[in-house]
Design a protein around this motif. Sequence first.
Motif, PDB file in Angstrom:
ATOM      1  N   LEU A   1      -2.803 -74.393  28.551  1.00  0.00           N
ATOM      2  CA  LEU A   1      -3.941 -73.708  29.161  1.00  0.00           C
ATOM      3  C   LEU A   1      -3.916 -74.005  30.643  1.00  0.00           C
ATOM      4  CD1 LEU A   1      -6.834 -72.342  29.026  1.00  0.00           C
ATOM      5  CD2 LEU A   1      -7.726 -74.673  28.697  1.00  0.00           C
TER       6      LEU A   1
ATOM      7  N   SER B   1     -13.581 -77.648  30.043  1.00  0.00           N
ATOM      8  CA  SER B   1     -12.743 -76.545  29.570  1.00  0.00           C
ATOM      9  C   SER B   1     -11.679 -77.040  28.596  1.00  0.00           C
ATOM     10  CB  SER B   1     -12.068 -75.849  30.755  1.00  0.00           C
ATOM     11  OG  SER B   1     -13.018 -75.220  31.590  1.00  0.00           O
ATOM     12  N   THR B   2     -11.142 -78.217  28.891  1.00  0.00           N
ATOM     13  CA  THR B   2     -10.141 -78.808  28.002  1.00  0.00           C
ATOM     14  C   THR B   2     -10.728 -79.110  26.635  1.00  0.00           C
ATOM     15  OG1 THR B   2      -9.024 -79.799  29.916  1.00  0.00           O
ATOM     16  CG2 THR B   2      -8.511 -80.713  27.751  1.00  0.00           C
TER      17      THR B   2
ATOM     18  N   ASP C   1     -13.433 -77.821  25.307  1.00  0.00           N
ATOM     19  CA  ASP C   1     -13.806 -76.561  24.642  1.00  0.00           C
ATOM     20  C   ASP C   1     -12.614 -75.925  23.940  1.00  0.00           C
ATOM     21  OD1 ASP C   1     -16.396 -76.834  25.498  1.00  0.00           O
ATOM     22  OD2 ASP C   1     -16.213 -75.435  27.170  1.00  0.00           O
ATOM     23  N   ARG C   2     -11.450 -75.991  24.566  1.00  0.00           N
ATOM     24  CA  ARG C   2     -10.256 -75.345  24.007  1.00  0.00           C
ATOM     25  C   ARG C   2      -9.576 -76.208  22.940  1.00  0.00           C
ATOM     26  NH1 ARG C   2      -6.109 -71.780  25.686  1.00  0.00           N
ATOM     27  NH2 ARG C   2      -4.600 -71.712  23.972  1.00  0.00           N
TER      28      ARG C   2
END
Length: 249
Positions: free
Chosen positions: A58, A76-77, A79-80
């Motif tokens: 990502l 973000s990390t 969440d993914r």
Amino acid sequence: MGRFDGKTAIVTGAAQGIGEAYARALAREGANVVVADLNAGLGEQVAERITADGGTALCVKADVAEPDSVTAMAESTVDRFGGIDLLVNNAAIYGGMKLNLLLAVDWDYYRKFMAVNFDGALLCTRAVVPHMRKRGGGSIVNQSSTAAWTYSSFYGVAKAGLNSLTQQLATELGGSGIRINAIAPGPTDTEATRTVTPAAIVAQMVERLPIKRMGTPDDLVGMCLFLLSGEAGWITGQIFNVDGGQVMR
């Protein structure tokens, strides 16, 4: 089976050069890799290459000098990928760096430089540590340089500070099962080095090395993977020179 199957790694400054080599190597070893870089265009290309090679990646645009940006990077990390296990603090102002004396460098440039090259590692570490604690621990590698032990003006000051930061944080993080170490490369053949250091000076440095060649990003990958892995489970607070013998200490 890879050494990092099921693990999630963030590599800052991963859009090119040494950071890209770290990111791609971690992906080959099974890690979910976050390519974090201010240059999102190049970062996306690296993430796409990792995916094309069978890895998982990502791209996240991140300015390591900005607290809100690195917090968003960590979120973000999670969440993914659900968590964070590994961090490589590689981002730095280097390619295109303005060369000057400590006594003469423009103060605003100096402060921006230190915000990225020194403070950025602390900000990123602070952003990921709560998530590492939730996983029961983690591992961090800071990108130092042999410039910490040679005259390199404010670049050397930043790297010397990063070495001390590594040692101080090792004490603060050890009780949480989080290890932190640093790699200090010697003269390494990257596009950034070619733009900063005149060829004649590079030739002089190489001549003084016991192993008489420039290093490459691939020369550094093995140490990075080792320090992040469980094989280095009783190593923290250390700075490892990977430098062709440039600095012996």
